[in-house]
Design a protein around this motif. Structure first.
Motif, PDB file in Angstrom:
ATOM      1  N   LEU A 436       0.806  -1.214   0.000  1.00 32.27           N
ATOM      2  CA  LEU A 436       0.000   0.000   0.000  1.00 32.27           C
ATOM      3  C   LEU A 436       0.844   1.272   0.000  1.00 32.27           C
ATOM      4  O   LEU A 436       0.411   2.317   0.481  1.00 32.27           O
ATOM      5  CB  LEU A 436      -0.953  -0.017   1.200  1.00 32.27           C
ATOM      6  N   HIS A 437       2.042   1.186  -0.547  1.00 33.45           N
ATOM      7  CA  HIS A 437       2.803   2.400  -0.812  1.00 33.45           C
ATOM      8  C   HIS A 437       2.222   3.074  -2.057  1.00 33.45           C
ATOM      9  O   HIS A 437       1.608   2.425  -2.907  1.00 33.45           O
ATOM     10  CB  HIS A 437       4.283   2.086  -1.035  1.00 33.45           C
ATOM     11  N   VAL A 455       2.778  13.346  14.815  1.00 39.16           N
ATOM     12  CA  VAL A 455       2.967  12.340  13.765  1.00 39.16           C
ATOM     13  C   VAL A 455       3.854  12.961  12.694  1.00 39.16           C
ATOM     14  O   VAL A 455       3.385  13.651  11.791  1.00 39.16           O
ATOM     15  CB  VAL A 455       1.627  11.882  13.162  1.00 39.16           C
ATOM     16  N   THR A 456       5.137  12.723  12.810  1.00 40.41           N
ATOM     17  CA  THR A 456       6.116  13.408  11.953  1.00 40.41           C
ATOM     18  C   THR A 456       6.746  12.493  10.919  1.00 40.41           C
ATOM     19  O   THR A 456       7.459  12.976  10.035  1.00 40.41           O
ATOM     20  CB  THR A 456       7.225  14.031  12.812  1.00 40.41           C
ATOM     21  N   THR A 457       6.522  11.175  11.015  1.00 40.73           N
ATOM     22  CA  THR A 457       7.058  10.250  10.029  1.00 40.73           C
ATOM     23  C   THR A 457       5.983   9.258   9.619  1.00 40.73           C
ATOM     24  O   THR A 457       4.947   9.139  10.273  1.00 40.73           O
ATOM     25  CB  THR A 457       8.270   9.467  10.586  1.00 40.73           C
ATOM     26  N   ASP A 458       6.255   8.526   8.528  1.00 44.48           N
ATOM     27  CA  ASP A 458       5.288   7.556   8.039  1.00 44.48           C
ATOM     28  C   ASP A 458       5.675   6.154   8.495  1.00 44.48           C
ATOM     29  O   ASP A 458       6.551   5.978   9.348  1.00 44.48           O
ATOM     30  CB  ASP A 458       5.159   7.646   6.516  1.00 44.48           C
ATOM     31  N   ASP A 475       1.729   5.899   3.968  1.00 41.23           N
ATOM     32  CA  ASP A 475       2.953   6.125   3.208  1.00 41.23           C
ATOM     33  C   ASP A 475       3.085   7.601   2.876  1.00 41.23           C
ATOM     34  O   ASP A 475       2.258   8.166   2.164  1.00 41.23           O
ATOM     35  CB  ASP A 475       2.925   5.299   1.919  1.00 41.23           C
ATOM     36  N   GLU A 476       4.118   8.217   3.417  1.00 43.68           N
ATOM     37  CA  GLU A 476       4.420   9.591   3.024  1.00 43.68           C
ATOM     38  C   GLU A 476       5.243   9.508   1.747  1.00 43.68           C
ATOM     39  O   GLU A 476       6.448   9.249   1.768  1.00 43.68           O
ATOM     40  CB  GLU A 476       5.193  10.314   4.132  1.00 43.68           C
ATOM     41  N   PHE A 477       4.554   9.685   0.646  1.00 48.24           N
ATOM     42  CA  PHE A 477       5.190   9.507  -0.649  1.00 48.24           C
ATOM     43  C   PHE A 477       6.322  10.507  -0.809  1.00 48.24           C
ATOM     44  O   PHE A 477       6.123  11.717  -0.728  1.00 48.24           O
ATOM     45  CB  PHE A 477       4.157   9.696  -1.762  1.00 48.24           C
TER      46      PHE A 477
END
Length: 603
Positions: A436-437, A455-458, A475-477
């Protein structure tokens, strides 16, 4: 003797206690025939945070401990500060120790229990171990009371940790159960475990089950391949293993953090199935953040359901930055399917920055469901991607209100609830149904979310633009900008033309000089004069294309007797420069005209 078998060594430990940190190193390749199971560690006299007892392989050894026990192969009976470490190196993470319980009853491989007199098993760690059951063994590793079951209630079992273990051939991978009220377990950590064995070694009921916990942390686990031959199946079950309307009530878990888990495959035949299930809580804050849930499927009857995430509500429930994708066929199902279903409006449900997709066919399917109109006042829901691709998107009134509560699309959902005004409804462009990226900066979820405090990272630990303009979902693309500067006179075309590019994307730059100019080369984050130029994007790029003006020489000579002067007088001239030539005949001569390159416009 007594250190020629593990069970004899533990008997000696129980007799004399410790006065320092002690390691019991397993040197043999196998332990079984000479052992007495269960190997039971009682409360260790002299044990404390510094005087730990560690059971682990000797350097280079890869031991297998095999036996049959109706309880656990290894039992921590009110023992504290015991470490079962399967790595054969100091500080390592390799799984070099196999513990196998061949008993098929209500047994465990490793079990920590409250001893007689309410002496809890606390501050114990089980890590880096392969735990194997018989195929019907109940639990891989668990903490509870003396009786091993999925409703076993321990007392005083605090600060236990299960890390980097792999479990196979069991019904449930990891279990932790406290007691209702003030006697809940506290400080439990379940992190980085592999609970995803394939058939025939798969888990058959749940990956993780926790009951009556306060502050449990369930992080970074990989769960999948769970296939129930009968009954419901759950990836992570907090307080319930029942995936039905009645399953919203159970053994409450409060202040839980469920983050960074990958759930890939939970199936239950004709029963209920859920990726993450949390029951109602009277108080506290449960946070479900940065999880990926896919492959959850079942064909339930009307009283059961299929759910990516199922929350009972109560207290405060935060569902943030999760990616849920329900796909495949549920042909024959009369029970509904939900990417997210909320069971109560008694407390605040904060649902933001989630991808909630249900494209399963067969049976009614929804991206989101809330119990009833009263829930709107306690529902925060925005910056989500709600998508089904079918005729139903949301459900109002709970699973008993089908089809009356159906809302066909995002506009109808907004009109009823007044929520999700900043949400979208579209396919998010996942890498695949199970990965699910996000694959493209053109995804509708890219930069469409809201920053959320803390919430600073994925799920991958990447920052991206989480604190400014985050992507929706777990996912932080990571996308890269390409800036192209021009030095001189010309243009640079790029293909494809986008504001940003995915890692590994190839962008073709084509430099075209203006009339009278020529291309010299690239500089900055590129070099050479290859044109067109292919640029692979794996960082932000700043590239300059340099163009230079064409220069020409002018030879002007006289034929006959006279002179030719020029203004301006130079060795070379830039393209477009106007030079005035003046012909002056000698005395007695006259000027008759020009010949040669008189048409100078192009040069």
């Amino acid at each position: 003797a007594p250190f020629n078998t593990l069970s004899a060594a533990i008997t000696r430990l129980n007799t004399v206690g410790v006065s320092a940190a002690v390691r019991l190193l397993l040197e043999d390749a196998s332990y079984g025939a000479g052992e007495s199971f269960p190997v039971t560690v009682n409360a260790v006299t002299g044990g404390c945070a510094s005087n730990t007892v560690t059971i682990k392989p000797a350097p280079g050894a890869m031991p297998v401990v095999t036996g049959s026990s109706t309880t656990g192969l290894v039992v921590l009976n009110g023992a504290d500060n015991v470490i079962v470490d399967g790595s054969n190196t100091v500080g390592g993470t390799s799984r070099d120790l196999v513990l196998e319980n061949t008993n098929g009853g209500a047994a465990a491989v490793v079990w920590g229990q409250t001893a007689t007199g309410s002496d809890g098993a606390s501050r114990n760690t089980v890590k880096n171990v392969m735990l194997r059951g018989s195929g019907n063994t109940l639990v891989g590793v668990g903490f509870g009371g003396v009786a091993i079951s999925l409703t076993s209630n321990g007392s005083g079992n605090v600060q236990n940790r299960v890390e980097n273990v792999a479990v196979e051939r069991a019904q449930v991978g990891i279990y932790s159960g406290g007691t209702q009220g003030a006697a809940k377990n506290t400080g439990t950590v379940i992190t980085g475990n592999l609970l995803n064995a394939g058939a025939p070694n798969h888990l058959t009921r749940a990956g993780i089950v926790a009951r009556y916990e306060d502050g449990i942390q369930i992080t970074g686990n990989t769960i999948g391949g769970i296939a129930a031959s009968s009954g419901d199946a759950v990836g992570i079950a907090l307080g319930t293993t029942q995936v039905a309307a009645a399953g919203f009530n159970g053994a409450e878990v409060v202040n839980a953090s469920v983050s960074g888990n990958r759930i890939i495959g939970v199936s239950a035949g004709a029963a209920g199935a859920a990726g993450i299930a949390i029951v109602r809580a009277a108080s506290g804050t449960n946070t479900i953040v940065n999880n990926m849930v896919s492959g959850v499927i079942s064909v339930p009857a009307a009283s059961a359901m299929t759910a990516g995430i199922m929350t009972g509500g109560g207290g405060i429930t935060r569902v943030w930055f999760n990616s849920v994708n329900l796909s495949g066929s549920r042909a024959g199902a009369s029970g509904p399917g939900f990417a997210l279903v909320l069971g109560d409006s008694a407390g605040t449900s904060d649902v933001r920055d989630n991808i909630l997709v249900d494209t399963q066919t067969g049976g009614p399917g929804y991206a989101i469901a809330v119990p009833h109109a009263a829930s709107f006042g306690t529902l925060v829901s925005d910056a989500n991607d709600l998508h089904t691709g079918g005729s139903t998107l949301g459900l109002v009134g709970g699973i008993a209100n089908i089809p009356a509560g159906n809302r066909a699309d995002l506009a109808a959902w907004r009109a009823t609830t007044g929520r999700d005004l900043g949400s979208v409804s579209a396919l998010p462009l996942f890498t695949s149904n199970s990965d699910l990226h996000i694959t493209s900066p053109l995804s509708p979820v890219a930069n469409a979310g809201q920053p959320l405090a803390g919430v600073t990272t994925d799920i991958d630990g990447e920052t991206g633009s989480r604190t400014t303009l985050p992507d929706i979902g777990a996912d932080e693309f990571v996308s890269w900008a390409l800036a192209v500067q021009i030095a001189g006179n010309g243009t640079v075309a790029r293909s494809p033309q986008q504001a940003s590019y995915a890692t590994g994307a190839v962008v073709t730059l084509t430099a075209t000089p203006a009339s009278g100019w020529h291309f010299v080369g690239w500089s900055g984050d590129a070099s050479g004069s290859t044109n067109p130029l292919d640029v692979t994007m794996n960082a932000h790029r700043n590239i300059t294309a340099t163009f230079a003006i064409n220069t020409y020489t002018l030879s002007a000579t006289a034929s006959g007797n006279g002179t030719v002067s020029r203004s301006p007088n130079a060795a070379t001239y830039d393209h477009g420069t106007v030079v005035t030539l003046t012909a002056t005949p000698a005395v007695g001569w006259h000027f008759t005209g020009w010949s040669g390159d008189t048409a100078t416009a192009a040069n």
